[in-house]
Write a protein that holds these residues in place. Structure first.
Motif, PDB file in Angstrom:
ATOM      1  N   VAL A   1       3.482 -95.351 -24.067  1.00 29.67           N
ATOM      2  CA  VAL A   1       4.268 -94.233 -23.279  1.00 29.67           C
ATOM      3  C   VAL A   1       3.766 -92.883 -23.509  1.00 29.67           C
ATOM      4  N   HIS A   2       3.564 -92.698 -24.722  1.00 27.40           N
ATOM      5  CA  HIS A   2       3.045 -91.284 -25.250  1.00 27.40           C
ATOM      6  C   HIS A   2       1.762 -91.078 -24.667  1.00 27.40           C
ATOM      7  N   SER A   3       0.959 -92.097 -24.284  1.00 23.52           N
ATOM      8  CA  SER A   3      -0.288 -91.740 -23.865  1.00 23.52           C
ATOM      9  C   SER A   3      -0.534 -91.475 -22.206  1.00 23.52           C
ATOM     10  N   LEU A   4       0.764 -91.572 -21.455  1.00 22.96           N
ATOM     11  CA  LEU A   4       0.880 -91.715 -20.182  1.00 22.96           C
ATOM     12  C   LEU A   4       0.741 -90.133 -19.774  1.00 22.96           C
ATOM     13  N   THR A   5      -0.029 -90.034 -18.633  1.00 22.07           N
ATOM     14  CA  THR A   5      -0.173 -88.639 -17.793  1.00 22.07           C
ATOM     15  C   THR A   5       0.635 -88.554 -16.671  1.00 22.07           C
ATOM     16  N   PRO A   6       0.783 -87.373 -16.323  1.00 24.78           N
ATOM     17  CA  PRO A   6       1.771 -87.354 -14.767  1.00 24.78           C
ATOM     18  C   PRO A   6       1.301 -88.116 -13.851  1.00 24.78           C
ATOM     19  N   ALA A   7       0.103 -88.143 -13.797  1.00 24.51           N
ATOM     20  CA  ALA A   7      -0.675 -88.939 -12.402  1.00 24.51           C
ATOM     21  C   ALA A   7      -0.416 -90.449 -12.657  1.00 24.51           C
ATOM     22  N   GLU A   8      -0.460 -90.837 -14.110  1.00 29.94           N
ATOM     23  CA  GLU A   8      -0.338 -92.017 -14.151  1.00 29.94           C
ATOM     24  C   GLU A   8       0.994 -92.747 -13.825  1.00 29.94           C
ATOM     25  N   LEU A   9       1.926 -92.030 -13.706  1.00 29.48           N
ATOM     26  CA  LEU A   9       3.362 -92.615 -13.288  1.00 29.48           C
ATOM     27  C   LEU A   9       3.423 -93.198 -11.775  1.00 29.48           C
ATOM     28  N   GLY A  10       2.496 -92.742 -11.035  1.00 23.35           N
ATOM     29  CA  GLY A  10       2.354 -93.336  -9.619  1.00 23.35           C
ATOM     30  C   GLY A  10       1.420 -94.692  -9.468  1.00 23.35           C
ATOM     31  N   ARG A  11       0.643 -94.762 -10.570  1.00 23.15           N
ATOM     32  CA  ARG A  11      -0.385 -95.767 -10.798  1.00 23.15           C
ATOM     33  C   ARG A  11       0.131 -97.333 -10.376  1.00 23.15           C
ATOM     34  N   VAL A  12      -0.317 -97.882  -9.550  1.00 23.55           N
ATOM     35  CA  VAL A  12       0.094 -99.345  -8.873  1.00 23.55           C
ATOM     36  C   VAL A  12      -0.254-100.385 -10.010  1.00 23.55           C
ATOM     37  N   ILE A  13       0.562-101.059 -10.482  1.00 24.05           N
ATOM     38  CA  ILE A  13       0.412-102.183 -11.457  1.00 24.05           C
ATOM     39  C   ILE A  13       0.414-103.340 -10.512  1.00 24.05           C
ATOM     40  N   LYS A  14      -0.437-104.155 -10.920  1.00 24.63           N
ATOM     41  CA  LYS A  14      -0.253-105.642 -10.013  1.00 24.63           C
ATOM     42  C   LYS A  14      -0.195-106.498 -11.183  1.00 24.63           C
ATOM     43  N   TYR A  15       0.689-107.609 -11.191  1.00 25.40           N
ATOM     44  CA  TYR A  15       0.975-108.618 -12.197  1.00 25.40           C
ATOM     45  C   TYR A  15       1.487-109.854 -11.465  1.00 25.40           C
ATOM     46  N   LYS A  16       1.670-110.776 -12.114  1.00 29.50           N
ATOM     47  CA  LYS A  16       2.241-111.966 -11.906  1.00 29.50           C
ATOM     48  C   LYS A  16       3.526-112.310 -12.849  1.00 29.50           C
TER      49      LYS A  16
END
Length: 169
Positions: free
Chosen positions: A96-111
């Protein structure tokens, strides 16, 4: 929300989880695992679910595909659960502390654990984990009261007051 908001709220979440674990320390082994007929059988099972869900989402954010939550039976006592949770907490905070503002919109694909595919931006997932943990910590309060134990407050305002050095209750 900003990454700073998430840093603060995940700090709160860890604080609240630790307080909740501490409030369970007075339980006997029998009380810890007693079936109380809740969403999850016992205090142990509910705590294991909180831990397991946080772990599961972190695995997904790292693009790993767990097929099940850890079993409550993996935690014979509070100390076993506390030890595993402490390691997870370090990993979760690092992420969580490594996240950047741009990463908040990153799409995660999972099952999910049944193999159904999902995808979406990470920001709502981060929010979900916080609210999920809060919900189940509230269940722990009820279970502790049923066992005659004293729960502690894990309210957000108590976290803020404690950090500011103010009286908490």
């Amino acid at each position: 929300m900003t990454v700073d908001d998430f840093h603060e709220l995940y700090d709160f979440n860890s604080w609240a989880n630790r307080r909740t674990l501490d409030s369970c320390a007075s339980l006997t082994p029998e009380q810890f695992t007693r079936d109380l007929g809740s969403s999850f059988r016992s205090v142990r099972d509910t705590l294991a679910h909180i831990y397991g869900a946080e772990w599961l989402w972190l695995e997904r954010w790292h693009e790993r595909v767990p097929t099940a939550l850890p079993s409550a039976a993996d935690f014979p006592d509070l100390e076993a659960l506390r030890a595993r949770w402490a390691q997870h907490e370090r990993n979760l905070h690092a992420y969580v502390h490594s996240l950047t503002p741009a990463e908040l919109g990153r799409v995660i694909k999972y099952k999910n654990t049944r193999g159904t595919p999902f995808e979406g931006p990470i920001e709502p997932m981060l929010n979900h984990v916080l609210h999920h943990s809060t919900y189940h910590r509230g269940q722990i309060v009820t279970l502790l009261r049923q066992l005659g134990a004293k729960p502690v407050s894990t309210d957000l305002i108590v976290f803020y007051r404690e950090r500011a050095g103010q009286p908490v209750e």
